[in-house]
Design a protein around this motif. Structure first.
Motif, PDB file in Angstrom:
ATOM      1  N   MET A   5      42.680  41.407  35.797  1.00 42.11           N
ATOM      2  CA  MET A   5      43.278  40.576  34.773  1.00 42.11           C
ATOM      3  C   MET A   5      42.716  39.171  34.922  1.00 42.11           C
ATOM      4  O   MET A   5      42.753  38.587  35.996  1.00 42.11           O
ATOM      5  CB  MET A   5      44.796  40.517  34.924  1.00 42.11           C
ATOM      6  CG  MET A   5      45.510  41.776  34.502  1.00 42.11           C
ATOM      7  SD  MET A   5      47.263  41.487  34.365  1.00 42.11           S
ATOM      8  CE  MET A   5      47.652  40.840  35.977  1.00 42.11           C
ATOM      9  N   THR A   6      42.195  38.640  33.883  1.00 45.37           N
ATOM     10  CA  THR A   6      41.709  37.266  33.908  1.00 45.37           C
ATOM     11  C   THR A   6      42.196  36.563  32.662  1.00 45.37           C
ATOM     12  O   THR A   6      42.547  37.184  31.664  1.00 45.37           O
ATOM     13  CB  THR A   6      40.164  37.210  33.935  1.00 45.37           C
ATOM     14  OG1 THR A   6      39.673  37.834  32.756  1.00 45.37           O
ATOM     15  CG2 THR A   6      39.618  37.914  35.144  1.00 45.37           C
ATOM     16  N   VAL A 185      45.146  38.541  42.613  1.00 41.44           N
ATOM     17  CA  VAL A 185      44.817  39.934  42.926  1.00 41.44           C
ATOM     18  C   VAL A 185      43.380  40.227  42.499  1.00 41.44           C
ATOM     19  O   VAL A 185      42.982  39.929  41.373  1.00 41.44           O
ATOM     20  CB  VAL A 185      45.788  40.901  42.209  1.00 41.44           C
ATOM     21  CG1 VAL A 185      45.389  42.340  42.470  1.00 41.44           C
ATOM     22  CG2 VAL A 185      47.217  40.639  42.682  1.00 41.44           C
ATOM     23  N   ALA A 186      42.591  40.783  43.419  1.00 46.50           N
ATOM     24  CA  ALA A 186      41.186  41.119  43.149  1.00 46.50           C
ATOM     25  C   ALA A 186      40.406  39.900  42.669  1.00 46.50           C
ATOM     26  O   ALA A 186      39.494  40.009  41.850  1.00 46.50           O
ATOM     27  CB  ALA A 186      41.089  42.251  42.138  1.00 46.50           C
ATOM     28  N   ALA A 190      36.912  39.136  40.296  1.00 52.94           N
ATOM     29  CA  ALA A 190      37.155  38.466  39.024  1.00 52.94           C
ATOM     30  C   ALA A 190      36.386  37.157  38.927  1.00 52.94           C
ATOM     31  O   ALA A 190      35.830  36.819  37.878  1.00 52.94           O
ATOM     32  CB  ALA A 190      38.647  38.213  38.844  1.00 52.94           C
ATOM     33  N   ILE A 191      36.335  36.397  40.026  1.00 47.99           N
ATOM     34  CA  ILE A 191      35.588  35.137  40.036  1.00 47.99           C
ATOM     35  C   ILE A 191      34.107  35.395  39.823  1.00 47.99           C
ATOM     36  O   ILE A 191      33.417  34.657  39.104  1.00 47.99           O
ATOM     37  CB  ILE A 191      35.850  34.375  41.352  1.00 47.99           C
ATOM     38  CG1 ILE A 191      37.281  33.819  41.356  1.00 47.99           C
ATOM     39  CG2 ILE A 191      34.843  33.248  41.551  1.00 47.99           C
ATOM     40  CD1 ILE A 191      37.700  33.188  42.664  1.00 47.99           C
ATOM     41  N   LEU A 192      33.609  36.456  40.424  1.00 46.65           N
ATOM     42  CA  LEU A 192      32.199  36.803  40.240  1.00 46.65           C
ATOM     43  C   LEU A 192      31.930  37.197  38.787  1.00 46.65           C
ATOM     44  O   LEU A 192      30.924  36.785  38.188  1.00 46.65           O
ATOM     45  CB  LEU A 192      31.811  37.938  41.179  1.00 46.65           C
ATOM     46  CG  LEU A 192      30.346  38.391  41.112  1.00 46.65           C
ATOM     47  CD1 LEU A 192      29.408  37.245  41.482  1.00 46.65           C
ATOM     48  CD2 LEU A 192      30.115  39.589  42.020  1.00 46.65           C
ATOM     49  N   LEU A 197      30.285  33.419  40.172  1.00 47.28           N
ATOM     50  CA  LEU A 197      30.208  32.759  41.464  1.00 47.28           C
ATOM     51  C   LEU A 197      30.710  33.668  42.574  1.00 47.28           C
ATOM     52  O   LEU A 197      31.577  34.524  42.357  1.00 47.28           O
ATOM     53  CB  LEU A 197      31.031  31.466  41.449  1.00 47.28           C
ATOM     54  CG  LEU A 197      30.575  30.398  40.447  1.00 47.28           C
ATOM     55  CD1 LEU A 197      31.611  29.288  40.366  1.00 47.28           C
ATOM     56  CD2 LEU A 197      29.213  29.840  40.836  1.00 47.28           C
ATOM     57  N   ASP A 198      30.171  33.453  43.770  1.00 46.81           N
ATOM     58  CA  ASP A 198      30.597  34.185  44.954  1.00 46.81           C
ATOM     59  C   ASP A 198      31.561  33.309  45.740  1.00 46.81           C
ATOM     60  O   ASP A 198      31.180  32.247  46.239  1.00 46.81           O
ATOM     61  CB  ASP A 198      29.386  34.538  45.813  1.00 46.81           C
ATOM     62  CG  ASP A 198      29.776  35.275  47.083  1.00 46.81           C
ATOM     63  OD1 ASP A 198      30.806  35.980  47.073  1.00 46.81           O
ATOM     64  OD2 ASP A 198      29.058  35.121  48.097  1.00 46.81           O
ATOM     65  N   ALA A 199      32.814  33.717  45.823  1.00 49.33           N
ATOM     66  CA  ALA A 199      33.832  32.953  46.536  1.00 49.33           C
ATOM     67  C   ALA A 199      34.143  33.605  47.881  1.00 49.33           C
ATOM     68  O   ALA A 199      34.238  34.832  47.976  1.00 49.33           O
ATOM     69  CB  ALA A 199      35.107  32.852  45.699  1.00 49.33           C
ATOM     70  N   GLN A 200      34.274  32.780  48.901  1.00 49.21           N
ATOM     71  CA  GLN A 200      34.660  33.237  50.225  1.00 49.21           C
ATOM     72  C   GLN A 200      36.053  32.693  50.543  1.00 49.21           C
ATOM     73  O   GLN A 200      36.361  31.536  50.231  1.00 49.21           O
ATOM     74  CB  GLN A 200      33.655  32.765  51.280  1.00 49.21           C
ATOM     75  CG  GLN A 200      32.224  33.254  51.040  1.00 49.21           C
ATOM     76  CD  GLN A 200      32.121  34.765  51.094  1.00 49.21           C
ATOM     77  OE1 GLN A 200      32.755  35.423  51.929  1.00 49.21           O
ATOM     78  NE2 GLN A 200      31.316  35.333  50.190  1.00 49.21           N
ATOM     79  N   PHE A 201      36.877  33.539  51.173  1.00 43.80           N
ATOM     80  CA  PHE A 201      38.271  33.187  51.418  1.00 43.80           C
ATOM     81  C   PHE A 201      38.597  33.245  52.908  1.00 43.80           C
ATOM     82  O   PHE A 201      37.983  34.015  53.652  1.00 43.80           O
ATOM     83  CB  PHE A 201      39.206  34.157  50.675  1.00 43.80           C
ATOM     84  CG  PHE A 201      38.971  34.223  49.197  1.00 43.80           C
ATOM     85  CD1 PHE A 201      39.711  33.438  48.335  1.00 43.80           C
ATOM     86  CD2 PHE A 201      38.007  35.071  48.667  1.00 43.80           C
ATOM     87  CE1 PHE A 201      39.502  33.496  46.958  1.00 43.80           C
ATOM     88  CE2 PHE A 201      37.788  35.139  47.299  1.00 43.80           C
ATOM     89  CZ  PHE A 201      38.531  34.352  46.447  1.00 43.80           C
TER      90      PHE A 201
END
Length: 212
Positions: A5-6, A185-186, A190-192, A197-201
């Motif tokens: 969901m975005t 969630v996920a 979704a960001i990609l 973009l590649d997000a790191q958490f």
């Protein structure tokens, strides 16, 4: 198969500074939501911390007369998660100069429009080679009915050289503000998909880095 969901809600804030006769004569700003798109119960709003600048606020906008190059004005902007889900928020600031016909002037330097941020809660990407677009990613997932810290604390007009007066005197400063949100969630996928973009958490779900 996981469902993603975005939501992108476009909210616009507009800083306007009219320069007349070599000095900035008028400053105004406005934040209004427009083109709102909803998906389920996700939502986001762009807000102004009116308590910080109550003497300047008029109809949710900011108006200051007699502003000059080099002047700084508090204008704290933040995002509010009006939806039902924890979400990640990105704010995009686009700054530029326009002429009397409201058309962009490509000779004027957007780097002379200064936006101040005084906290470390945001990842600020100022890598745009034209100094026009600034991407701001809030590191923490924002719970429902919760606000971010300020993404902008103040706007400042850079000093202008005498040689620049003829170029900048008839122009207007504008900073468009857009905000979009992705559910927690996920979020990595979704960001990609949505932002490319590649997000790191970290272990708490905070964004520690974000890159192409």
């Amino acid at each position: 198969m996981k469902k993603k969901m975005t939501l992108m809600i476009v909210a616009a804030g507009l800083f306007v500074v009219a320069i007349v006769g070599g000095s900035i004569a008028y400053f105004t700003a406005d934040t209004r939501a427009k083109n709102a798109i909803t998906a389920g119960n996700l939502g986001v709003e762009l807000k102004v911390d009116e308590e910080k600048v109550s003497q300047y606020i008029e109809n949710n906008g900011l108006k200051v007369s007699g502003a000059l190059p080099g002047d700084r004005y508090d204008y704290p902007i933040y995002a509010y998660n009006s939806g039902d889900f924890p979400s990640y928020i990105r704010i995009t600031l686009t700054k530029y100069w326009s002429d009397s016909h409201d058309e962009k002037n490509f000779d004027a330097d957007s780097a002379k429009i200064l936006l101040e941020n005084n906290n470390s809660d945001w990842i600020i990407d100022t890598s745009d080679e034209n100094n026009e677009v600034v991407y701001c990613y809030y590191k923490k997932p924002i719970d429902s009915k919760t606000s971010t810290t300020h993404v902008v604390d103040a706007i400042k007009i850079a000093d202008l050289k005498n040689a620049d007066q003829d170029l900048y005197s008839p122009l207007t400063i504008k900073v468009d503000v857009e905000v979009d949100v992705i559910q927690k969630v996920a979020a990595k996928d979704a960001i990609l998909a949505e932002w490319g973009l590649d997000a790191q958490f970290d272990s708490n779900g905070n964004i520690v880095s974000i890159s192409e």
